[in-house]
Scaffold this motif. Structure first.
Motif, short mmCIF file in Angstrom:
data_model
loop_
_atom_site.label_atom_id
_atom_site.label_comp_id
_atom_site.label_asym_id
_atom_site.label_seq_id
_atom_site.Cartn_x
_atom_site.Cartn_y
_atom_site.Cartn_z
N ASP A 1 0.82 -1.20 0.00
CA ASP A 1 0.00 0.00 0.00
C ASP A 1 0.86 1.26 0.00
OD1 ASP A 1 -2.53 1.52 0.34
OD2 ASP A 1 -1.75 1.88 2.36
N ALA A 2 1.92 1.27 0.79
CA ALA A 2 2.82 2.43 0.85
C ALA A 2 3.52 2.65 -0.50
CB ALA A 2 3.85 2.25 1.96
N ARG A 3 3.94 1.55 -1.13
CA ARG A 3 4.60 1.66 -2.43
C ARG A 3 3.67 2.24 -3.48
NH1 ARG A 3 4.59 -2.21 -6.49
NH2 ARG A 3 4.39 -4.03 -5.15
N VAL A 4 2.47 1.66 -3.58
CA VAL A 4 1.49 2.14 -4.56
C VAL A 4 1.06 3.57 -4.22
CG1 VAL A 4 -0.82 1.75 -5.51
CG2 VAL A 4 0.70 -0.20 -5.09
N GLY A 5 0.88 3.84 -2.93
CA GLY A 5 0.50 5.17 -2.49
C GLY A 5 1.52 6.23 -2.87
N ALA A 6 2.80 5.86 -2.90
CA ALA A 6 3.84 6.81 -3.30
C ALA A 6 3.66 7.22 -4.76
CB ALA A 6 5.22 6.20 -3.08
N TRP A 7 3.25 6.27 -5.62
CA TRP A 7 2.96 6.62 -7.01
C TRP A 7 1.72 7.51 -7.09
CZ3 TRP A 7 -1.20 6.00 -10.27
CH2 TRP A 7 -0.98 6.36 -11.60
N PHE A 8 0.67 7.11 -6.39
CA PHE A 8 -0.59 7.86 -6.40
C PHE A 8 -0.37 9.30 -5.95
CE2 PHE A 8 -4.79 8.80 -4.32
CZ PHE A 8 -5.53 8.85 -5.48
N ALA A 9 0.51 9.51 -5.00
CA ALA A 9 0.79 10.85 -4.47
C ALA A 9 1.47 11.76 -5.50
CB ALA A 9 1.64 10.75 -3.21
N THR A 10 2.02 11.17 -6.57
CA THR A 10 2.68 12.00 -7.60
C THR A 10 1.70 12.65 -8.55
OG1 THR A 10 2.95 10.21 -9.23
CG2 THR A 10 4.71 10.47 -7.57
N LEU A 11 0.43 12.24 -8.51
CA LEU A 11 -0.56 12.79 -9.44
C LEU A 11 -0.90 14.22 -9.04
CD1 LEU A 11 -2.99 9.75 -9.73
CD2 LEU A 11 -1.18 10.41 -11.31
N ASP A 12 -0.90 15.10 -10.01
CA ASP A 12 -1.26 16.50 -9.77
C ASP A 12 -2.75 16.65 -10.02
OD1 ASP A 12 -1.59 19.22 -9.59
OD2 ASP A 12 -0.03 19.72 -11.04
N VAL A 13 -3.53 16.56 -8.96
CA VAL A 13 -4.99 16.58 -9.10
C VAL A 13 -5.53 17.93 -9.56
CG1 VAL A 13 -5.33 14.72 -7.43
CG2 VAL A 13 -5.34 17.10 -6.64
N ASN A 14 -4.73 18.96 -9.51
CA ASN A 14 -5.20 20.30 -9.92
C ASN A 14 -5.01 20.56 -11.41
OD1 ASN A 14 -6.04 21.24 -7.29
ND2 ASN A 14 -3.88 21.16 -6.76
N ARG A 15 -4.39 19.62 -12.11
CA ARG A 15 -4.22 19.76 -13.56
C ARG A 15 -5.37 19.06 -14.26
NH1 ARG A 15 0.40 17.19 -15.86
NH2 ARG A 15 -0.31 18.18 -17.74
N PRO A 16 -5.96 19.69 -15.26
CA PRO A 16 -7.03 19.03 -16.03
C PRO A 16 -6.44 18.07 -17.06
CG PRO A 16 -6.68 21.24 -16.87
CD PRO A 16 -5.74 21.07 -15.70
N ALA A 17 -5.83 17.01 -16.57
CA ALA A 17 -5.16 16.06 -17.45
C ALA A 17 -5.73 14.67 -17.21
CB ALA A 17 -3.66 16.06 -17.17
N THR A 18 -5.42 13.77 -18.13
CA THR A 18 -5.87 12.38 -18.00
C THR A 18 -4.65 11.47 -18.03
OG1 THR A 18 -7.97 12.85 -19.08
CG2 THR A 18 -7.26 10.56 -19.06
N THR A 19 -4.59 10.59 -17.05
CA THR A 19 -3.55 9.57 -16.98
C THR A 19 -4.20 8.20 -17.13
OG1 THR A 19 -2.10 10.88 -15.54
CG2 THR A 19 -1.80 8.50 -15.50
N TRP A 20 -3.64 7.39 -18.00
CA TRP A 20 -4.02 5.99 -18.09
C TRP A 20 -2.89 5.20 -17.45
CZ3 TRP A 20 -5.80 4.85 -23.84
CH2 TRP A 20 -6.95 5.61 -24.12
N ALA A 21 -3.23 4.20 -16.65
CA ALA A 21 -2.22 3.33 -16.03
C ALA A 21 -2.61 1.88 -16.25
CB ALA A 21 -2.09 3.63 -14.55
N VAL A 22 -1.72 1.14 -16.89
CA VAL A 22 -1.95 -0.30 -17.12
C VAL A 22 -1.24 -1.02 -15.99
CG1 VAL A 22 -1.73 -2.22 -18.73
CG2 VAL A 22 -2.01 0.11 -19.61
N THR A 23 -2.01 -1.73 -15.19
CA THR A 23 -1.45 -2.28 -13.96
C THR A 23 -2.18 -3.55 -13.54
OG1 THR A 23 -0.73 -1.64 -11.73
CG2 THR A 23 -2.80 -0.67 -12.52
N HIS A 24 -2.24 -3.82 -12.26
CA HIS A 24 -2.72 -5.09 -11.71
C HIS A 24 -3.90 -4.88 -10.77
CE1 HIS A 24 1.19 -6.66 -13.13
NE2 HIS A 24 1.63 -5.49 -12.72
N ALA A 25 -4.61 -5.96 -10.49
CA ALA A 25 -5.79 -5.88 -9.63
C ALA A 25 -5.46 -5.31 -8.26
CB ALA A 25 -6.42 -7.26 -9.48
N GLY A 26 -4.38 -5.77 -7.63
CA GLY A 26 -4.01 -5.28 -6.31
C GLY A 26 -3.72 -3.79 -6.32
N VAL A 27 -3.03 -3.33 -7.34
CA VAL A 27 -2.70 -1.90 -7.46
C VAL A 27 -3.98 -1.09 -7.65
CG1 VAL A 27 -1.49 -0.17 -8.87
CG2 VAL A 27 -0.40 -2.38 -8.37
#
Length: 195
Positions: free
Chosen positions: A124-150
């Motif tokens: 959870d901490a590892r995945v959360g570190a990636w999630f924390a890099t998202l800039d929620v104030n930008r009107p952008a779209t990110t696609w992430a190809v990943t796994h069920a746990g993530v």
């Protein structure tokens, strides 16, 4: 901001085998699978990505390359998007793993490491570190190809739910989960689950 999470398609692994962090091949061809996913994304009205991220594991990265190419992009591989490491349980049949170990793991869901790999808390901490890099104030779209746990971990964090709740939600192979950050409400919203 839109975050579109895409679970990898079916893999060439026998049903009932634990393959979390193992680098296993796709059951079908990446180009064909990506085409089907792209058609579903279009039908859902998902916005084109400004960024495509991926787990470095083959079953995700190959699909991400195909999806990104449709938008003249190169996917960004990030180890934080890899599936949980199940240590000694990797490549073992779930029904062959000592039941006492599985029970001990379930009894201490967040912190047990009966398998010697990552605990749920570490994952959870590892995945959360990636999630924390998202800039929620930008009107952008990110696609992430990943796994069920993530995907479940990100959904739990975004929606403010205990991870154990999200673990119970069905998530098929090649499923699409779409989250949107509402700047005015300062919260994440679930647009689609298991689409």
């Amino acid at each position: 901001m839109d975050l579109v999470l895409i679970r990898h398609p079916a893999v060439a692994v026998e049903a009932g085998v634990c393959y979390g962090a193992s680098d296993v091949a796709l059951q079908g061809g990446a180009a064909h699978e990506a085409q089907a996913i792209a058609a579903r994304l279009e039908a859902l009205g998902a916005r084109a990505p400004q960024r495509v991220a991926t787990s470095p594991l083959t079953r995700c990265a190959q699909v991400a390359v195909q999806l990104a190419a449709r938008h003249a992009q190169t996917p960004l591989a990030d180890a934080r998007l890899a599936e949980m490491d199940f240590g000694a349980w990797e490549q073992q049949r779930w029904d062959a793993i000592d039941r006492a170990q599985i029970d001990a793991w379930a009894a201490n869901f967040e912190h047990a490491r009966e398998h010697g790999g990552e605990s749920v808390a570490q994952f959870d901490a590892r995945v959360g570190a990636w999630f924390a890099t998202l800039d929620v104030n930008r009107p952008a779209t990110t696609w992430a190809v990943t796994h069920a746990g993530v995907i479940r971990t990100i959904a739990a964090r975004a929606l403010g739910l205990p991870l154990v709740n999200c673990v119970r939600w069905p998530l098929e192979m090649a499923a699409i989960v779409w989250l949107r950050y509402d700047v005015r409400g300062a919260q994440w919203l679930l647009v689609r689950w298991n689409a």
